[in-house]
Design a protein around this motif. Structure first.
Motif, PDB file in Angstrom:
ATOM      1  N   UNK A   9      40.668  28.604  50.727  1.00 38.91           N
ATOM      2  CA  UNK A   9      40.644  29.821  51.612  1.00 38.91           C
ATOM      3  C   UNK A   9      41.381  30.818  51.225  1.00 38.91           C
ATOM      4  N   UNK A  10      42.735  30.634  50.647  1.00 40.94           N
ATOM      5  CA  UNK A  10      43.610  31.591  50.184  1.00 40.94           C
ATOM      6  C   UNK A  10      43.050  31.888  48.719  1.00 40.94           C
ATOM      7  N   UNK A  11      42.472  31.149  47.938  1.00 39.73           N
ATOM      8  CA  UNK A  11      41.780  31.667  46.778  1.00 39.73           C
ATOM      9  C   UNK A  11      40.674  32.646  47.065  1.00 39.73           C
ATOM     10  N   UNK A  12      40.067  32.541  48.145  1.00 38.46           N
ATOM     11  CA  UNK A  12      38.826  33.320  48.628  1.00 38.46           C
ATOM     12  C   UNK A  12      39.458  34.672  48.949  1.00 38.46           C
ATOM     13  N   UNK A  13      40.219  34.693  49.672  1.00 33.69           N
ATOM     14  CA  UNK A  13      41.215  36.052  50.074  1.00 33.69           C
ATOM     15  C   UNK A  13      41.736  36.626  48.764  1.00 33.69           C
ATOM     16  N   UNK A  14      42.251  35.864  47.706  1.00 32.56           N
ATOM     17  CA  UNK A  14      42.644  36.499  46.611  1.00 32.56           C
ATOM     18  C   UNK A  14      41.493  37.266  45.809  1.00 32.56           C
ATOM     19  N   UNK A  15      40.276  36.548  45.876  1.00 30.09           N
ATOM     20  CA  UNK A  15      39.128  37.147  45.223  1.00 30.09           C
ATOM     21  C   UNK A  15      38.673  38.311  45.778  1.00 30.09           C
ATOM     22  N   UNK A  16      38.492  38.389  47.164  1.00 33.02           N
ATOM     23  CA  UNK A  16      38.038  39.411  47.882  1.00 33.02           C
ATOM     24  C   UNK A  16      39.028  40.651  47.645  1.00 33.02           C
ATOM     25  N   UNK A  17      40.348  40.480  47.579  1.00 35.95           N
ATOM     26  CA  UNK A  17      41.549  41.590  47.268  1.00 35.95           C
ATOM     27  C   UNK A  17      41.255  42.213  45.842  1.00 35.95           C
ATOM     28  N   UNK A  18      41.142  41.316  44.755  1.00 36.56           N
ATOM     29  CA  UNK A  18      41.006  41.686  43.388  1.00 36.56           C
ATOM     30  C   UNK A  18      39.870  42.538  43.483  1.00 36.56           C
ATOM     31  N   UNK A  19      38.529  41.888  43.968  1.00 35.00           N
ATOM     32  CA  UNK A  19      37.244  42.791  43.869  1.00 35.00           C
ATOM     33  C   UNK A  19      37.475  43.952  44.691  1.00 35.00           C
ATOM     34  N   UNK A  20      38.134  44.112  45.891  1.00 35.53           N
ATOM     35  CA  UNK A  20      38.605  45.290  46.489  1.00 35.53           C
ATOM     36  C   UNK A  20      39.168  46.310  45.529  1.00 35.53           C
ATOM     37  N   UNK A  21      40.417  45.746  44.799  1.00 41.32           N
ATOM     38  CA  UNK A  21      41.252  46.583  43.869  1.00 41.32           C
ATOM     39  C   UNK A  21      40.313  47.105  42.788  1.00 41.32           C
ATOM     40  N   UNK A  22      39.504  46.326  42.282  1.00 48.71           N
ATOM     41  CA  UNK A  22      38.500  46.924  41.101  1.00 48.71           C
ATOM     42  C   UNK A  22      37.473  47.985  41.725  1.00 48.71           C
ATOM     43  N   UNK A  23      37.488  47.722  42.967  1.00 47.96           N
ATOM     44  CA  UNK A  23      36.342  48.772  43.588  1.00 47.96           C
ATOM     45  C   UNK A  23      37.298  50.033  43.699  1.00 47.96           C
ATOM     46  N   UNK A  24      38.444  49.984  44.103  1.00 41.95           N
ATOM     47  CA  UNK A  24      39.111  51.255  44.623  1.00 41.95           C
ATOM     48  C   UNK A  24      39.541  52.005  43.007  1.00 41.95           C
ATOM     49  N   UNK A  25      39.535  51.112  42.003  1.00 41.61           N
ATOM     50  CA  UNK A  25      39.908  51.769  40.771  1.00 41.61           C
ATOM     51  C   UNK A  25      38.686  52.259  39.994  1.00 41.61           C
ATOM     52  N   UNK A  26      37.549  51.720  40.439  1.00 43.49           N
ATOM     53  CA  UNK A  26      36.312  52.249  39.729  1.00 43.49           C
ATOM     54  C   UNK A  26      35.938  53.476  40.784  1.00 43.49           C
ATOM     55  N   UNK A  27      36.228  53.436  41.869  1.00 43.15           N
ATOM     56  CA  UNK A  27      35.886  54.722  42.841  1.00 43.15           C
ATOM     57  C   UNK A  27      36.615  55.752  42.368  1.00 43.15           C
ATOM     58  N   UNK A  28      37.781  55.505  42.117  1.00 49.16           N
ATOM     59  CA  UNK A  28      38.884  56.542  41.651  1.00 49.16           C
ATOM     60  C   UNK A  28      38.465  57.340  40.201  1.00 49.16           C
ATOM     61  N   UNK A  29      37.810  56.513  39.593  1.00 50.55           N
ATOM     62  CA  UNK A  29      37.640  56.798  38.070  1.00 50.55           C
ATOM     63  C   UNK A  29      36.209  57.763  38.280  1.00 50.55           C
ATOM     64  N   UNK A  30      35.285  57.287  39.115  1.00 51.10           N
ATOM     65  CA  UNK A  30      34.274  58.138  39.360  1.00 51.10           C
ATOM     66  C   UNK A  30      34.487  59.373  40.001  1.00 51.10           C
TER      67      UNK A  30
END
Length: 148
Positions: free
Chosen positions: A35-56
């Motif tokens: 469960x905690x690892x899944x939360x971590x993956x979701x946070x990392x994906x969210x972080x990557x999404x924000x970074x990509x959104x910022x670049x775009x």
């Protein structure tokens, strides 16, 4: 024929119950780690999404407010990732503890099983001795009474 009764049967049952309980605790700890690892993956994906959104967004015209918003989202998500990293480590540590406790419980139950097996073997040997004794008595009685 005599019936085998293990004097420590209640201890064996208790050890089996403890082992079962430890096994459930271990499974719960495993589930918590996942469960905690899944939360971590979701946070990392969210972080990557924000970074990509910022670049775009930075490729196009963007207001300072939106740029700050992306920066804040990235900063907050980084902090959440750090906190979640701690939670994952705690969950893994709890899993190790649960695994050790389970291993100890299994070992204690196996010891009780071995003791029961030994007691049963002793019972069978004692029963065999008694049967041999009875056979000897019958043979002796028949031998002594055959002359009559």
């Amino acid at each position: 024929m005599a019936k085998f009764v293990y004097r420590m049967e209640n201890v064996l049952k208790l050890k089996e119950q403890i082992e079962s309980q430890r096994q459930m605790e271990f499974v719960q700890a495993q589930n918590k780690v996942l469960e905690e690892e899944e939360k971590m993956k979701a946070l990392i994906n969210r972080y990557r999404g924000y970074v990509n959104d910022q670049k775009e967004a930075s490729k196009n015209k963007i207001s300072i407010v939106n740029l700050r918003h992306f920066g804040d989202c990235i900063r907050v998500t980084k902090e959440l990732i750090k906190a979640e990293t701690v939670q994952v480590k705690v969950a893994k540590k709890n899993l190790e503890v649960a695994q050790k406790r389970l291993a100890d419980a299994v070992m204690e139950r196996k010891i009780q099983d071995k003791l029961k097996e030994r007691a049963f073997e002793e019972f069978k040997q004692e029963l065999s001795k008694e049967e041999m004794k009875e056979i000897d008595e019958v043979i002796s009685f028949n031998y002594n009474n055959r002359s009559i």
